[in-house]
Design an enzyme around this catalytic site. Sequence first.
Site, short mmCIF file in Angstrom:
data_model
loop_
_atom_site.label_atom_id
_atom_site.label_comp_id
_atom_site.label_asym_id
_atom_site.label_seq_id
_atom_site.Cartn_x
_atom_site.Cartn_y
_atom_site.Cartn_z
N LYS A 200 58.87 32.08 6.83
CA LYS A 200 58.92 33.49 6.42
C LYS A 200 60.33 34.09 6.55
CE LYS A 200 54.12 34.86 7.01
NZ LYS A 200 53.23 35.86 7.58
N ASP B 210 51.48 41.49 4.47
CA ASP B 210 50.53 41.38 5.59
C ASP B 210 50.13 42.75 6.14
OD1 ASP B 210 50.24 38.58 5.76
OD2 ASP B 210 52.14 38.40 6.83
#
Length: 292
Positions: free
Chosen positions: A78, A114
């Site tokens: 990420k 998210d």
Amino acid sequence: MTADQAAERELPPGKLAAVIGSPVAHSLSPAIHRAAFGAAAIDWSYVALDVPPGRADEALAAMRLFHFGGLSVTMPHKEAIAKLVDRLDPAARTLNSVNTVSWDRDELVGSSTDGAGFVASLAESDVSVDGAKVAIIGAGGAARSVIDAVARAGAVDVTVLNRSADRAEQAAALSAVASVGIVSDVHRADIIVNATSVGMGVDPGTAADDDLPCDPSLLRPDQVVADLIYHPLETAWLGRAADIGCRTVDGLGMLVHQAALQQRIWLGGDARIDTAAMRAAADAALRDSGCR
Ligand code: NAP
């Protein structure tokens, strides 16, 4: 999707999307995204690609070479992907973390869905964070995304409680409305979120006090209590909160809605996204893997 429909949306028919991570074999993303493509009759494929640590650059080169329609990004890539894309959306820039790569003409854009997925999962349960006081237990990657997203969605006060004080301080520094909290903040919050891994994989029937992220006697019946963990779906923490009378929100909603937001980015604002089909697929995949 038919070729005509694709042309209307300026998408080539039949694209490939993928999740990159390592390990990635047990990712629920293929089941969730395939369910959405299937429910909307969109002719995209979705695969899981194991990309070893340190090789995120090669995955982005492959995306450019084969013109993947989109990438989902999971651990450990990420942060690396955030440095490699051409542009970042505001949440990804704040978090220095990307879970979604998409195209804007010939540029690769990194996004982080998210936290917004968590806010959407609350909304699905008719819980608004606008004007709310939120206590977040945990300060890892998931907690950071939730802190950023609830602040963007209008939370007026975000307190961060974490085992390691230095990580709590770093996470609280993400937003002007966030600060490092103390245990009594759990009692005065409107929404309490377990963003630690405490309780993950633990049968609620045999859970000990150590399997709870904080003392449930701090909870009030009028509070909303969420857990980011989805294995098990009803954690011991959510079970105790429900016994007290709190409204509870499980972690599968965040997983589904972050994926739905990825689809929205890849396919455009008018795409039909069937989150019920996505959740059913995730639930079935969890059952198949013996996690439910
Ligand atoms: P992470 O970066 O490794 O952070 C783990 C967090 O848990 C840290 O705050 C850590 O505290 C805390 N922690 C771990 N063991 C603890 C213990 N025994 N006592 C107290 N605190 C403890 O992990 P993450 O990526 O943020 O994930 C956290 C949880 O969220 C996981 O259960 C994950 O499955 C879940 N998650 C769910 C979704 C979803 O879509 N629903 C998405 C992402 C993550 P320290 O800082 O002190 O180590």
